[in-house]
Design a protein around this motif. Structure first.
Motif, PDB file in Angstrom:
ATOM      1  N   ARG A 394       0.824  -1.218   0.000  1.00 46.99           N
ATOM      2  CA  ARG A 394       0.000   0.000   0.000  1.00 46.99           C
ATOM      3  C   ARG A 394       0.858   1.269   0.000  1.00 46.99           C
ATOM      4  NH1 ARG A 394      -4.041  -0.807   5.006  1.00 46.99           N
ATOM      5  NH2 ARG A 394      -4.635   1.327   4.380  1.00 46.99           N
ATOM      6  N   HIS A 395       2.142   1.117   0.095  1.00 40.10           N
ATOM      7  CA  HIS A 395       3.016   2.272   0.318  1.00 40.10           C
ATOM      8  C   HIS A 395       3.240   3.071  -0.967  1.00 40.10           C
ATOM      9  CE1 HIS A 395       7.283   3.938   0.942  1.00 40.10           C
ATOM     10  NE2 HIS A 395       6.461   4.712   1.616  1.00 40.10           N
ATOM     11  N   LEU A 396       3.163   4.390  -0.846  1.00 46.24           N
ATOM     12  CA  LEU A 396       3.499   5.314  -1.923  1.00 46.24           C
ATOM     13  C   LEU A 396       4.539   6.285  -1.385  1.00 46.24           C
ATOM     14  CD1 LEU A 396       3.193   6.818  -4.625  1.00 46.24           C
ATOM     15  CD2 LEU A 396       1.209   8.001  -3.639  1.00 46.24           C
ATOM     16  N   ASP A 397       5.751   6.205  -1.928  1.00 41.37           N
ATOM     17  CA  ASP A 397       6.836   7.101  -1.517  1.00 41.37           C
ATOM     18  C   ASP A 397       6.743   8.367  -2.372  1.00 41.37           C
ATOM     19  OD1 ASP A 397       9.244   8.441  -1.047  1.00 41.37           O
ATOM     20  OD2 ASP A 397      10.341   6.578  -0.713  1.00 41.37           O
ATOM     21  N   LEU A 398       6.259   9.434  -1.765  1.00 41.92           N
ATOM     22  CA  LEU A 398       6.035  10.674  -2.504  1.00 41.92           C
ATOM     23  C   LEU A 398       7.344  11.290  -2.989  1.00 41.92           C
ATOM     24  CD1 LEU A 398       3.500  12.208  -3.283  1.00 41.92           C
ATOM     25  CD2 LEU A 398       3.807  13.659  -1.270  1.00 41.92           C
ATOM     26  N   HIS A 399       8.413  11.065  -2.251  1.00 40.75           N
ATOM     27  CA  HIS A 399       9.726  11.577  -2.674  1.00 40.75           C
ATOM     28  C   HIS A 399      10.161  10.912  -3.974  1.00 40.75           C
ATOM     29  CE1 HIS A 399      14.192  11.438  -2.730  1.00 40.75           C
ATOM     30  NE2 HIS A 399      14.063  12.699  -2.414  1.00 40.75           N
TER      31      HIS A 399
END
Length: 536
Positions: A394-399
């Motif tokens: 589910r993780h979204l790394d915005l960087h």
């Protein structure tokens, strides 16, 4: 830049040290284009606040000088004595047009030797410059005109206390430098300063023209590291403007003598495009397909100890864009790590369809959670492997998304730097992870609830900033007007603490404190070296 004034101006020590930091910033402050209150960053403010506390403590231990009637003695009546005094008295040198308030004076039978209070354990060459200023400031009051220039420093002892003041002879070169810097500072105010790009705290508060931004060094461009930057400079490519204007062949020719691997066409084109974006000071979407960012998600950030024993000591997660916004904050020591993981898993389970958004979580937050799961016992009914697998899916790394999708006209891609570019408010007095870790250790040693409150506010602020940055990045992505963000309205605020009151080990606390103080001293010294170049 237009001149600020044509009249002779009075100068203070702070004026001259600001001029040495950045002559453009000095003019912006003196002209009022940038407010004094906006000229100090969070990290610098922390150092200043620590120094102010040290100064206050030193003064509080001094014995007031009074006459036979118990009234304070006028400072002028002490000039001929051997008193060593702290003072708030303003002095002026009308001939030099200097004014200021030294921290103290060793009267020395009329020699009037200035004293400066510094919250560190060692003196720096910049101290001689400041003492030289105050020596010249006190010249009209001196009863011994031919006295040898001498100053004093009140330093810390490394354990929070003070050592006896140390004497420093002020060399003629330091006095000459004060005169020279004062002349240059006045010239900057009367003749003006040619605009140039600067990333100091003051200049960041003022719009910088495209002409000024062209003067930025090539190292500000994404993908140009130390070696490549040095090679470009050696090849005559010093600035962003040059990089934007040169052809691929010219850039390769500049790099050729340094025997670096030739960059590809795509790499050079990326450098040049970022240079153009930097000069225009406008974000630009990188060509290609980029997934849209969600408007409903969980913004998540944590604070952790990055060395053994691994401890996640603060976690905040905020369900954004949902009906009845919900935020959870968990404060924990090493005894509550299993409970922290279980509470976070429970929060995620309430919103199974929402992505979990971080800034740089791929290399920071998620590895920290994996270390905690590996090192601390979890409940027998808790499936740690499934929790980690679900979180990562589910993780979204915005960087990482921003790195692939956007050119941003900034030098660093930290979440606070991006937030500052978009004009988002940063509502915290904690400068970053290093300062947060230091405050947490101090809290663990002292139990000071005010420190705990500051850390919680800092962590929550980072999550709020993250949600705002996500909305602004998506606005750039789709070409819409950036949203006007209001403070988060929460239907449910949940705070959980998993702490076991610790018995303070005085000796261990002293060692930890000494380590922390040395770390902060190195930070202050590093800021000081950047801020005030050593006397020549």
């Amino acid at each position: 830049m237009l001149p600020f004034t044509a009249a002779p101006v009075w100068l203070t020590k702070s004026d001259l040290t600001q001029f040495l930091r950045c002559r453009q910033g000095f003019v912006l402050l003196r002209s009022g284009d940038v407010a004094e209150s906006a000229a100090v960053g969070t990290s610098e403010r922390a150092v200043i606040d620590a120094g102010t506390g040290f100064d206050r403590a030193a003064r509080s231990e001094a014995t007031p000088i009074v006459d036979d009637a118990g009234k304070p003695v006028a400072i002028a009546d002490l000039f001929a004595t051997d008193a060593f005094v702290f003072t708030h008295h303003p002095f002026v040198n009308r001939d030099l047009r200097f004014r200021g308030i030294p921290d103290g004076i060793n009267m020395a039978s009329g020699e009037l030797q200035p004293l400066e209070i510094k919250h560190r354990t060692q003196h720096q060459l910049s101290d001689l410059f400041e003492l030289a200023f105050y020596w010249l400031l006190l010249e009209p009051y001196r009863l011994v005109p031919q006295a040898d220039p001498v100053g004093w420093l009140q330093l810390a002892d490394g354990a929070g206390g003070r050592i006896d003041p140390i004497r420093l002879d002020i060399p003629a070169e330091a006095l000459a430098e004060v005169h020279d810097v004062a002349t240059q500072a006045r010239s900057a105010l009367t003749d003006g300063v040619e605009p140039f790009w600067c990333n100091c705290t003051v200049c960041r508060q003022h719009p910088q023209s495209a002409t000024a931004r062209r003067t930025a060094p090539v190292r500000v461009i994404s993908g140009i590291g130390y070696r490549t930057g040095a090679a470009l400079v050696a090849g005559g490519v010093d600035t962003v403007g040059q990089l934007a204007d040169l052809s691929r062949e010219d850039i390769r020719s500049a790099l050729a003598p340094n025997r670096l691997r030739k960059p590809s066409d795509n790499t050079i084109d990326s450098w040049k495009e970022h240079a153009r974006v930097f000069i225009a000071n406008t974000a630009k979407l990188i060509s290609g397909h980029h997934d849209s960012l969600p408007d409903r998600f969980i913004a998540f950030d944590l604070e952790y100890q990055s060395y053994a024993p691994w401890v996640v000591w603060l976690l905040c997660a905020h369900a954004v864009g949902v009906e009845g916004p919900h935020r959870i904050t968990i404060f924990s020591d090493e005894t509550g790590q299993g409970a922290l993981i279980a509470e976070f898993a429970g929060f995620l389970a309430k919103y199974p369809d929402l992505p979990v958004v971080t800034w740089g979580g791929t290399s920071a937050d998620l590895p920290a959670l994996r270390r905690v799961v590996a090192h601390y016992p979890m409940s027998e009914s808790f499936d740690a492997a499934a929790f980690l697998e679900t979180l990562e899916s589910r993780h979204l790394d915005l960087h990482q998304w921003a790195k692939k999708a956007l050119f941003l006209p900034i030098t660093r891609r930290g979440v606070k730097e991006v937030a500052e570019y978009f004009g988002l408010a940063i509502d915290t007095d904690v400068g970053g992870g290093l300062m947060a870790d230091s405050l947490w250790r101090t809290y663990r040693e002292t139990g000071d609830g005010a420190l705990k409150d500051r850390l919680i506010a800092y962590n929550r602020s980072d999550v709020t900033i993250l949600a705002g940055v996500c909305a602004h990045l998506e606005a750039v992505h789709v070409g819409s007007t950036p949203p006007v963000l209001a403070p988060p309205q929460l239907s449910h605020e949940e705070f959980i603490s998993h702490e076991t009151p610790a018995q303070l080990n005085t000796q261990a606390a002293h060692k930890r404190g000494s380590w922390r103080r040395r770390l902060w001293e190195r930070l202050r010294d590093r800021i000081g070296r950047r801020a005030v170049p050593a006397s020549s």
